[in-house]
Design an enzyme around this catalytic site. Structure first.
Site, mmCIF file in Angstrom:
data_model
loop_
_atom_site.group_PDB
_atom_site.id
_atom_site.type_symbol
_atom_site.label_atom_id
_atom_site.label_comp_id
_atom_site.label_asym_id
_atom_site.label_seq_id
_atom_site.Cartn_x
_atom_site.Cartn_y
_atom_site.Cartn_z
ATOM 1 N N ASP A 151 46.473 42.626 51.556
ATOM 2 C CA ASP A 151 45.772 42.322 50.297
ATOM 3 C C ASP A 151 44.277 42.300 50.514
ATOM 4 O O ASP A 151 43.710 41.277 50.871
ATOM 5 C CB ASP A 151 46.281 40.969 49.784
ATOM 6 C CG ASP A 151 45.753 40.607 48.412
ATOM 7 O OD1 ASP A 151 45.081 41.437 47.790
ATOM 8 O OD2 ASP A 151 46.019 39.474 47.970
ATOM 9 N N GLU A 185 37.316 39.698 43.907
ATOM 10 C CA GLU A 185 38.572 39.711 43.140
ATOM 11 C C GLU A 185 39.355 38.424 43.321
ATOM 12 O O GLU A 185 40.001 37.953 42.393
ATOM 13 C CB GLU A 185 39.432 40.913 43.557
ATOM 14 C CG GLU A 185 40.654 41.163 42.680
ATOM 15 C CD GLU A 185 41.902 40.378 43.063
ATOM 16 O OE1 GLU A 185 42.808 40.259 42.230
ATOM 17 O OE2 GLU A 185 41.982 39.859 44.201
ATOM 18 N N GLU A 186 39.286 37.852 44.513
ATOM 19 C CA GLU A 186 40.133 36.688 44.808
ATOM 20 C C GLU A 186 39.617 35.394 44.170
ATOM 21 O O GLU A 186 40.313 34.387 44.198
ATOM 22 C CB GLU A 186 40.269 36.491 46.323
ATOM 23 C CG GLU A 186 40.969 37.640 47.048
ATOM 24 C CD GLU A 186 42.473 37.714 46.775
ATOM 25 O OE1 GLU A 186 42.973 36.914 45.968
ATOM 26 O OE2 GLU A 186 43.112 38.590 47.365
#
Ligand SMILES: *[C@@H]1O[C@H](CO)[C@@H](O)[C@H](O)[C@H]1NC(C)=O
Ligand SMILES: *[C@@H]1O[C@H](CO)[C@@H](O)[C@H](O)[C@H]1NC(C)=O
Ligand SMILES: *[C@@H]1O[C@H](CO)[C@@H](O)[C@H](O)[C@H]1NC(C)=O
Length: 402
Positions: A151, A185-186
């Site tokens: 990820d 994004e996280e």
């Protein structure tokens, strides 16, 4: 909050220095500590299957990207490294400033395309930040471990190899495909939001890379995230009538929330509610003056209804303050392509943050499983990286044929 600003760099110019370098020299440079990195440990992965395009090795690139720490907020080094590789592979590369980071280590999105045509039919995108903590790259059997291995640096390398091979085989031409790698994004999607607002590029179709077990995501749930704060009044527990117990106010509210019938959708399943944090009081013999809870609902359908139901429970409760922190609509995306299975996902992505485009199709696909993605055993299977290259190639050709 400092307002986000953007500074586009003509990365080409800053890399002119590299132009005369041959690949041999470049590989040698990468092999040394050009970016403060140790030489690659090739031995432990001699048994793995690699893919090479113009001397760029997929496993090397994956190892490099995973080895560069890039926890959200600290993506400078990985962005600069990635930009350099894409530039060396013949793409035009732009670095787009994203707010945050530091003056000497600014955060960048990386945007790459063929030639001079910035607007492309399809954008292939993923993220280069990771969750904490950093976990070093290592190989066990055919599993490649390390933070971001799955990820989403697995998706990043598979996408890059798919696009480079399509370009190399003249299966795509300038103006058809671009690569966009975003930061943040996280945590808050700030990279994709910045790209949406300021990149000034137009796309018709988008392919997002996240761990989907090599299947096409049918979409994912939205979010509804709030806090409840109760301000009561402390007193001796022997004289409760002198105080106002914050827990006695909070607990029934939480029970009512747990009893809510939240909307469900066949495609994404039920909306689910998690009371992720509770905190209250100071001691058993003191009436608690304060109670606090954090609640996150994963919304399968009808965000407006979820909002209404929650407000019915928390509205008009004396001493209770309701703080709504974030809402995201559930995302329903395209997933019907011959040869691909589909998968329901319970995690959020950057898909809702890519706005301001008229996208006719959006796909979500990538190697690895979300089940290991944020854990300390994060890994991706060697073979999945290779299968994903083929998967992305197929998807890109599929959307371009539309
Ligand atoms: C967007 O790009 C076009 C060229 O493709 C240019 O004419 C225009 O000025 C740019 N707009 C902004 C806000 O940068
Ligand atoms: C590319 O897209 C931008 C943003 O939508 C637009 O301003 C510009 O005119 C487009 N450029 C071309 C050459 O179509
Ligand atoms: C999207 O479509 C609308 C309506 O046709 C148009 O006004 C707008 O400029 C389009 N946006 C982009 C980014 O192409």
């Amino acid at each position: 909050m400092v307002p986000p600003y953007t500074m586009k760099l003509a990365y080409t110019a800053s890399l002119l220095l590299l132009a005369p370098l041959t690949w041999g020299v470049l590989v040698a440079q990468f092999g040394q500590s050009a970016f403060g990195l140790e030489p690659l440990e090739r031995e432990p992965r001699a048994h793995l299957t690699d893919l090479t395009i113009d001397k760029l090795s997929l496993l090397d690139l994956h190892e490099r990207l995973v080895s560069i720490p890039s926890v959200s907020g600290s993506e400078h080094a990985v962005a600069v490294y990635l930009a350099r590789v894409l530039e060396q592979m013949g793409l035009t590369v732009e670095l787009e400033r994203v707010s945050g980071g530091s003056a000497d280590k600014p955060r960048y999105n990386v945007y790459a395309y063929q030639g001079r045509t910035r607007n492309t039919t399809v954008v292939v995108t993923s993220h280069i930040d990771t969750v904490p903590p950093y976990i070093p790259y290592h190989v066990e059997g055919t599993k490649i471990f390390g933070r971001g291995s799955c990820d989403a640096k697995g998706s990043v390398v598979s996408q890059i190899f798919a696009v480079l091979s399509l370009i190399g085989n003249a299966e795509v031409e300038e103006g058809q495909v671009s690569l966009l790698y975003v930061v943040g994004e996280e945590v808050d999607g700030s990279g994709m939001s910045t790209a949406s607002r300021d990149l000034n590029a137009t796309w018709e179709l988008a392919i997002f890379g996240e761990p989907t077990e090599l299947k096409l995501g049918v979409g994912h749930k939205g979010n509804y995230f709030f806090e409840l704060v109760v301000k009561g009044h402390a007193s001796h527990s022997g004289y409760p009538e002198l105080g106002t117990s914050a827990t006695e106010i909070l607990v029934p509210v939480l029970q009512d929330l747990l009893a809510l019938e939240l909307p469900l959708l066949e495609l994404l399943g039920p909306s689910t509610l998690n009371i992720g944090r509770i905190d209250a009081g100071v001691a058993a013999n003191v009436i608690p003056a304060r109670a606090y809870a954090q609640v996150l609902i994963r919304v399968a359908a009808d965000l407006a209804l979820v909002d209404k139901l929650v407000r019915q429970v928390v509205g008009n409760v004396a001493h209770l303050e309701f703080k709504l922190h974030a809402t995201n609509e559930p995302q329903y995306i395209d997933y019907k392509v011959d040869g691909f299975e589909s998968i329901v996902l319970a995690y959020a992505t950057d898909i809702p943050n890519l706005v301001g485009q008229n996208l006719t199709l959006r796909y979500l696909y990538g190697p690895g499983s979300i089940h290991v993605a944020h854990g300390d055993n994060e890994y991706v299977e060697n073979e999945d990286l290779l299968v994903a290259v083929e998967g992305y190639r197929k998807l890109i050709k599929h959307v371009l044929a539309k």
